[in-house]
Structure formats: C-alpha cells, structure tokens
Design an enzyme around this catalytic site. Structure first.
Site, mmCIF file in Angstrom:
data_model
loop_
_atom_site.group_PDB
_atom_site.id
_atom_site.type_symbol
_atom_site.label_atom_id
_atom_site.label_comp_id
_atom_site.label_asym_id
_atom_site.label_seq_id
_atom_site.Cartn_x
_atom_site.Cartn_y
_atom_site.Cartn_z
ATOM 1 N N PHE A 53 39.558 46.982 23.694
ATOM 2 C CA PHE A 53 40.040 47.017 25.075
ATOM 3 C C PHE A 53 41.572 47.048 25.148
ATOM 4 O O PHE A 53 42.149 47.691 26.018
ATOM 5 C CB PHE A 53 39.510 45.804 25.855
ATOM 6 C CG PHE A 53 38.029 45.845 26.109
ATOM 7 C CD1 PHE A 53 37.360 47.058 26.232
ATOM 8 C CD2 PHE A 53 37.289 44.680 26.214
ATOM 9 C CE1 PHE A 53 35.997 47.111 26.465
ATOM 10 C CE2 PHE A 53 35.923 44.720 26.450
ATOM 11 C CZ PHE A 53 35.270 45.936 26.576
ATOM 12 N N GLU A 86 41.246 40.981 34.920
ATOM 13 C CA GLU A 86 40.543 42.205 34.494
ATOM 14 C C GLU A 86 39.094 41.818 34.171
ATOM 15 O O GLU A 86 38.670 41.808 33.020
ATOM 16 C CB GLU A 86 41.233 42.890 33.314
ATOM 17 C CG GLU A 86 41.506 42.038 32.103
ATOM 18 C CD GLU A 86 42.003 42.874 30.919
ATOM 19 O OE1 GLU A 86 41.646 44.059 30.828
ATOM 20 O OE2 GLU A 86 42.750 42.328 30.092
ATOM 21 N N GLU A 143 30.058 42.344 35.883
ATOM 22 C CA GLU A 143 30.458 41.280 34.968
ATOM 23 C C GLU A 143 30.937 40.053 35.739
ATOM 24 O O GLU A 143 31.677 39.224 35.234
ATOM 25 C CB GLU A 143 31.518 41.791 33.982
ATOM 26 C CG GLU A 143 30.953 42.829 33.019
ATOM 27 C CD GLU A 143 31.956 43.307 31.972
ATOM 28 O OE1 GLU A 143 33.030 42.680 31.856
ATOM 29 O OE2 GLU A 143 31.660 44.295 31.280
ATOM 30 N N TYR A 153 37.977 42.607 21.810
ATOM 31 C CA TYR A 153 39.303 42.470 22.417
ATOM 32 C C TYR A 153 40.227 43.603 21.962
ATOM 33 O O TYR A 153 40.938 44.210 22.765
ATOM 34 C CB TYR A 153 39.934 41.125 22.030
ATOM 35 C CG TYR A 153 39.444 39.936 22.816
ATOM 36 C CD1 TYR A 153 39.589 39.876 24.199
ATOM 37 C CD2 TYR A 153 38.853 38.849 22.176
ATOM 38 C CE1 TYR A 153 39.151 38.765 24.916
ATOM 39 C CE2 TYR A 153 38.415 37.736 22.884
ATOM 40 C CZ TYR A 153 38.556 37.694 24.248
ATOM 41 O OH TYR A 153 38.127 36.611 24.967
ATOM 42 N N ASP A 179 37.703 27.278 32.074
ATOM 43 C CA ASP A 179 37.020 28.235 32.942
ATOM 44 C C ASP A 179 37.738 28.225 34.289
ATOM 45 O O ASP A 179 37.948 27.156 34.877
ATOM 46 C CB ASP A 179 35.551 27.821 33.113
ATOM 47 C CG ASP A 179 34.712 28.878 33.828
ATOM 48 O OD1 ASP A 179 35.202 29.439 34.840
ATOM 49 O OD2 ASP A 179 33.575 29.128 33.406
ATOM 50 N N MET A 180 38.107 29.401 34.773
ATOM 51 C CA MET A 180 38.884 29.486 36.022
ATOM 52 C C MET A 180 38.163 28.859 37.208
ATOM 53 O O MET A 180 38.789 28.411 38.163
ATOM 54 C CB MET A 180 39.214 30.946 36.328
ATOM 55 C CG MET A 180 38.009 31.799 36.735
ATOM 56 S SD MET A 180 38.395 33.541 36.939
ATOM 57 C CE MET A 180 38.426 34.093 35.236
ATOM 58 N N LYS A 206 45.214 51.663 31.081
ATOM 59 C CA LYS A 206 44.788 50.579 31.969
ATOM 60 C C LYS A 206 45.933 49.594 32.208
ATOM 61 O O LYS A 206 46.196 49.202 33.361
ATOM 62 C CB LYS A 206 43.585 49.851 31.359
ATOM 63 C CG LYS A 206 43.146 48.620 32.137
ATOM 64 C CD LYS A 206 41.897 47.985 31.538
ATOM 65 C CE LYS A 206 42.134 47.441 30.160
ATOM 66 N NZ LYS A 206 40.952 46.720 29.635
ATOM 67 N N TYR A 207 46.622 49.194 31.146
ATOM 68 C CA TYR A 207 47.680 48.186 31.295
ATOM 69 C C TYR A 207 48.931 48.756 31.950
ATOM 70 O O TYR A 207 49.685 48.020 32.599
ATOM 71 C CB TYR A 207 47.970 47.540 29.940
ATOM 72 C CG TYR A 207 46.761 46.768 29.445
ATOM 73 C CD1 TYR A 207 46.311 45.644 30.143
ATOM 74 C CD2 TYR A 207 46.036 47.200 28.351
ATOM 75 C CE1 TYR A 207 45.191 44.956 29.736
ATOM 76 C CE2 TYR A 207 44.906 46.517 27.928
ATOM 77 C CZ TYR A 207 44.484 45.400 28.628
ATOM 78 O OH TYR A 207 43.352 44.729 28.234
ATOM 79 N N GLU A 227 42.215 30.965 30.191
ATOM 80 C CA GLU A 227 41.192 31.615 29.350
ATOM 81 C C GLU A 227 40.182 30.578 28.871
ATOM 82 O O GLU A 227 40.560 29.508 28.377
ATOM 83 C CB GLU A 227 41.864 32.298 28.141
ATOM 84 C CG GLU A 227 40.914 32.902 27.125
ATOM 85 C CD GLU A 227 39.912 33.862 27.746
ATOM 86 O OE1 GLU A 227 38.701 33.715 27.466
ATOM 87 O OE2 GLU A 227 40.336 34.764 28.522
#
Length: 651
Positions: free
Chosen positions: A342, A451, A460, A339, A435-436, A348-349, A407
């Site tokens: 990244f 992301e 992924e 984490y 879990d979404m 990226k952000y 998350e």
C-alpha cells in the site's frame, strides 16, 4: 514463433495458429505451417469421409479408425504444443436422421478420446447445426463430466450481426439463430457452465455493434478464427483490416485470445526472388513463403504496434481475475508485506498531501501561519505514510502542525516509533497505541486524516471507525476524506463465476471478493449505492443503508448473462480533491484498491430491452456489518447473505 516480444508480456495471444484441411501426413503438415511462421495448426484429426455406419469391421469386429497418423509420427510435446484438434465439421448430433445422429455421436466420442490420448491442449467443436442443440450439448457434457485431463473444448461460434442490429446486420448461418450468443448461452447452460468449455469466435468481414461485441469479453473466449475474406487491400496490394477490425484485434490481444488464420489467400502478391528460387528448386522444407504469411504478418504488425505493458500493469498481471477475500482491518492486524504494498502507491499519498495542503491554507490565513499550530490526527496511521504526507503538506504551505498518530496494531506502532526517531519528528508527532474508537484524546483536532476505505468505500468499516473518532474533532473541524460513495454495475464474468462455483458451497456465492477485473464485460454504466459523509452530527444517524437500482442494458448489446456485480468507490478527500476507482472517474495510476465482486448464485439472463432491477442492503449489528443483495427483475433471485450468514466484517 511469437507475433512479437513485449516487455512483461506472457500472454497466450502472442501465439497464432492456422486452420488447415485434413492431411494424413501430420509431420509434413506441421513442418510446413510452423516454418511458415505459425505456432500451431487447427487441423482435423480424422478423415472427413469417415462414417461409422459405413465402416466394414474385421473378423474381430473392430475397424481401424482413419486418424491423421499414429501418436508416434510426431513427439508428444509437438502434439501438445502445436496441434489443436478439429472435430469433424459434418457431425450433427441433433439431426432428425437417426443414422447421421448416431454416426455423429460415435465420431465425436472417438475423436475426443483420441485427442485426449494425444494430450492436446484443446479441441475445436463444430457449431451446432440446428435450432436445438440439446443432444449435442448432452454428449459434450457427458465427455466433460467424465474428465478430459486439462484439455479445453472450444465451441465454434460465429461473431455475426443480429437481425435487429441498428448497424445493419445480417442473420448468421448458425442454425437460423439471429444472435449467435444465444446459441452459445443455450449450450453452456446445458453443460452447467463447465470450466473446460470455451469459445472460438469466427470473425468475418461484417461485425456486430461495439456493445454486442463487448459482451464476449466476459465469456471464456480462447481463440478468434480470422477469415481471409475479412481483410481489405491496402494501396500496395497487401491485406489489411478495417479500423473496427483492428480495434477488435487489439481487444483480443489484451484478453489473451489467440488468433487463427483461416481460408484461402485472396490477395495476389508479387513473388519475391527468394520465393522464385525456392520454387525452382522444388523446395519441400518450408523455405517457400506460406500462402497465408501476408495475413499473419499483418496480424503481427498489429500486435507489435501495441504499447508495452506499463510497470503497474505488469505488477498486476498475476492478480487478474483472481479472487481475494477483502481485508478485515479491525479484526486482523495487517502484515508488513501488506503495508509495504500500500505504501508504494505514491499517487494516493500525493492526493492526500494535496488535500491536507488545501485544508491548511483555507484554515490558517497567511498572517497566522507562524503563530497558529494546527492539531492534526492521523487515525489508523499504519507505518506512517499519512503522517509523512501531512508533514510534507505543512512544510510546503508554511503551516505549523502538531500530529497525533493513532494506530491499534502494536507491530506497526514499533515501526512508527522508529520512523519518528529517524526523521527527527519527536517534538511534532505523538504516537498513540490505541483503537481510535476507545482512545480519549487530550485535545480536539482541527483536521482528522484517515485511509480506512475499502474497494467498496465503506466495506472496511470506515463509517464505524470515524463515527467513533469524530468525538475528538472540533465542531468546525475537517475530516479527510469528507465523503465517499460506493458504486456497482452488472457484469458478465464467466471465469469469476466458475471460480466461485468450484467451491461447491453456498458460502462462497454469498461472499464479496476483491478482484483485479480483466476478463469481464461491463454491461451498463455504474450507479451510486451508499454515501457516507464525515463528520456526521445528525442525531438519528445510522450506518444501515438500502438502495434499489434499475440498470438499462443498451438494446444493441443483445441478450446478456449477468454473473454478478462489480463494485467501486469514489471519495472526496477535501473540496475538489478526490480519489477513487469508479471507472469513469478513476484516479490514474493508483493501485491500492482493486474492484469488489458480488457474485450471483444463479446467473441472470437479461433480454434486450428488459431492465435489470437490483437491491443492495448494508446491515449492522453490535458485532458485525454485512451486505445483502438480490435481483428482482427480469426474474427474482434469492436474497444473498441473509443475516450475514456467509460473509461479514467484524467490528
């Protein structure tokens, strides 16, 4: 001494060598050249007049071999650090003359055995002499298979123009071969791509086309032997190189290829007063200027003027050409260190923040900014960087947000709760530990932010995750990203191929790897493979894909070896805001993703003008997603990873 010191640079190309003639006084030879500024010598180990068939044996039947001194004349560390052995150039193991052939075989084995005894880092093999190199390769392969400790075998290959080179080439003197790469390829195939067989390129005044040169950077080139007749003369009478040669030197430096100066000085330079004084005192301790020092100084000048490695490049040095297994984010919970890596990718952000800002401005007009609250869901929130980016976008645009941070990793959820308390977001952010794909949202979202992208875009399982999450997105809702496309291109990647081959099994040849590509030759421009768009409300949607591609390798490249395919992605976050790693449009200074590498079990040799036809499949079952791939032209390969037998991503 190194050519220069650059911050973060630990490349082997800092060290340069000089090719010398045979000298039986190795201490004097080494002292003269090391004091002259060179780091190592490329020197014959045996008297060039030696022929086994002419040696008179003593009463015990053994002759004394005429090596350049015993192993005691210099220290073991000096042999190892400062000497590269040069195998006798007269040997011809494919000669029709049986005596010469046998002499050559015996001498080759004797010299390499001696070099191994001295613990040399490398030995330089002479270029093949004839149209066939089968017996030469057989003998070298026998030696390699018997074990050489860590000693490398550098096969000398001239970097020459091909006869059909549109830049106006010349046939090289290597056994009548028009393309010296063909000779190298034949030799390494006969030696089974052995990892200790590498290349020393002879660089002359004429160069092949840029495409032809480019393919060598995917091969195991360890040294470039730069001849003095390659140099031009500048206005002050000193040696310099053409612009093309300068560019080539920079590429060599960037690929850790060591420069060796060879030949006699052809530039008459004014003698300095210090050199005159040294000459008058018959200096023998190396104080006088080395006759090739001006050539070395110019190479050092080219090295010194290179830019220092950026901080990001220094960080990535340890990952260059290192095979890593892709993440399995649905099956595995990421660790804190992953984490953190990244989250350091600020570029990226920033792109995500720009995309959310643009979406908020277009969705909520200024007159409603103070009254309308936008529901934004971050699915796969991790430790909160996208939550922070979204709230910063809301603050910059003056829009009101209600955020759900979804998350599945319970460890990351702990960090999320701490972050929300620390930042005082309790009235804005709702944390959902789920879990979404199985969460029942209490309301519909205006904007869905994720992301979930991998190095190949969908590898992924972003499509499967967002398919499950889009049920709680409003019909006119916005997904960030809104689409992404994967790309591939054929590459020569000798090191990666050998690393996969070292596992000695099928599984590793049918696995895709995340790699910071460096020592590769990109043979043809990228082509798109699979595209996914979100949200996708089509009634017959499927995440299975198939794509056939035909790559045309530029004809002036010459023959090439395809070891596999480099994969990338490009994503549209929102409208004109994108991020990705596809080389022609990669987002600058972003390091969250390296490329992905799909290896071939048997490398494919592609001749000039012959197209490369490639097939890729994305396959799905109830429990996993996997890729299959193959080549059908110029000749078929097996279909790799059939039924996901070796590599798959779990749902």
């Amino acid at each position: 001494m190194p050519l220069a010191e650059r911050a973060g640079d630990k490349s082997e190309s800092r060290y340069s060598g000089v090719e010398t003639d045979y000298n039986d006084d190795m201490p004097q030879l080494l002292a003269f050249n090391i004091s002259g500024g060179f780091d190592f010598v490329l020197s014959p180990l045996m008297d060039p007049t030696y022929r086994p068939s002419l040696v008179k044996c003593d009463s015990f039947g053994a002759g004394i071999l005429p090596f350049a001194g015993s192993d005691l004349v210099i220290s073991p560390s000096q042999w190892s650090s400062h000497v590269v052995g040069k195998i006798s150039s007269w040997i011809d193991l494919d000669s029709e003359d049986e005596i010469l052939r046998k002499d050559s075989e015996m001498t080759l084995k004797q010299e390499i055995s001696w070099a191994s005894h001295l613990s040399l880092q490398a030995c330089l093999l002479p270029p093949p002499q004839g149209a066939s190199c089968a017996n030469y390769a057989r003998c070298v392969n026998q030696i390699l298979q018997q074990g050489l400790n860590n000693m490398q075998m550098w096969l000398r290959i001239p970097l020459r123009k091909s006869d059909d080179d549109p830049t106006g080439g010349e046939t090289d003197n290597l056994s009548g071969h028009i393309d010296s790469w063909e000779c190298w390829n034949s030799f390494r195939l006969l030696c089974e791509h052995h990892s200790q067989l590498s290349i020393a390129l002879d660089v002359w005044s004429s160069l092949p086309s840029p495409n032809s040169i480019g393919r060598w950077f995917g091969e195991p080139v360890r040294a470039a032997i730069l001849h003095t007749d390659s140099f031009l003369t500048n206005a002050k009478g000193y040696p310099c190189l053409s612009k093309r040669h300068q560019k080539l030197m920079t590429a060599f430096f960037n690929h850790s290829i060591q420069i060796v100066i060879s030949g006699t000085p052809i530039h008459r330079l004014p003698i300095t007063s210090a050199e005159l004084a040294a000459k008058d005192t018959n200096d023998v301790d190396g104080i006088s200027r080395h006759p090739l020092r001006s050539y070395l100084d110019y190479v050092g000048f080219l090295y010194q003027r290179m830019d220092s490695l950026p901080q990001q490049e220094r960080f990535e040095l340890g990952y260059r050409d290192f095979l890593q297994s892709p993440l399995q984010p649905l099956m595995d919970n990421l660790e804190a260190q992953t984490y953190e890596t990244f989250e350091k990718d600020t570029v990226k952000y920033i792109q995500y923040e720009r995309a959310v800002s643009k979406a908020l401005l277009e969705r909520i007009p200024d007159e409603e900014a103070s009254t309308v609250t936008t529901v934004l869901m971050v699915v796969g929130a991790g430790r909160g960087p996208l939550v922070r980016a979204s709230l910063q976008a809301a603050e910059e645009t003056g829009r009101k947000l209600k955020v759900y941070a979804v998350e599945k990793n319970p460890n990351a959820v702990i960090t999320l709760h701490s972050l929300v308390r620390l930042e005082g977001w309790e009235n804005i952010v709702t944390i959902v530990s789920s879990d979404m794909r199985s969460w029942d949202a209490p309301e519909k979202a205006d904007i869905l932010v994720s992301e979930l992208l991998g190095s190949f875009g969908d590898n992924e399982l972003s499509p499967e995750c967002l398919d499950g999450a889009q049920r709680f997105l409003k019909k006119d809702g916005i997904s960030i990203p809104s689409s992404y496309t994967s790309f591939i291109q054929p590459v020569t990647a000798s090191k990666l191929y050998n690393d996969v081959k070292s596992y000695k099994d099928l599984l590793h040849f049918e696995t895709a790897y995340v790699v910071k590509l460096h020592s590769v030759a990109r043979l043809s421009p990228c082509q798109p493979v699979f595209t996914f768009t979100h949200p996708d409300y089509s009634p017959k949607k499927s995440n299975q894909r198939y794509k056939k591609m035909k790559f045309e390798i530029p004809s002036d490249t010459g023959s090439t070896m395809v070891h596999g395919f480099a994969g990338y992605f490009d994503a549209t976050l929102y409208k004109d805001i994108h991020l990705g790693i596809e080389p022609s449009m990669a987002t600058p200074n972003m390091f969250s993703w390296f490329a992905i590498f799909f290896p071939l079990r048997a490398p494919v040799c592609v001749q000039p003008g012959s197209p490369l036809e490639v097939h890729f499949w994305r396959c799905c079952s109830l429990t996993k997603v996997w890729y299959e791939w193959c080549v059908t032209s110029p000749h078929p390969t097996p279909i790799h990873n059939s039924n996901g037998r070796s590599y798959w991503v779990g749902l």
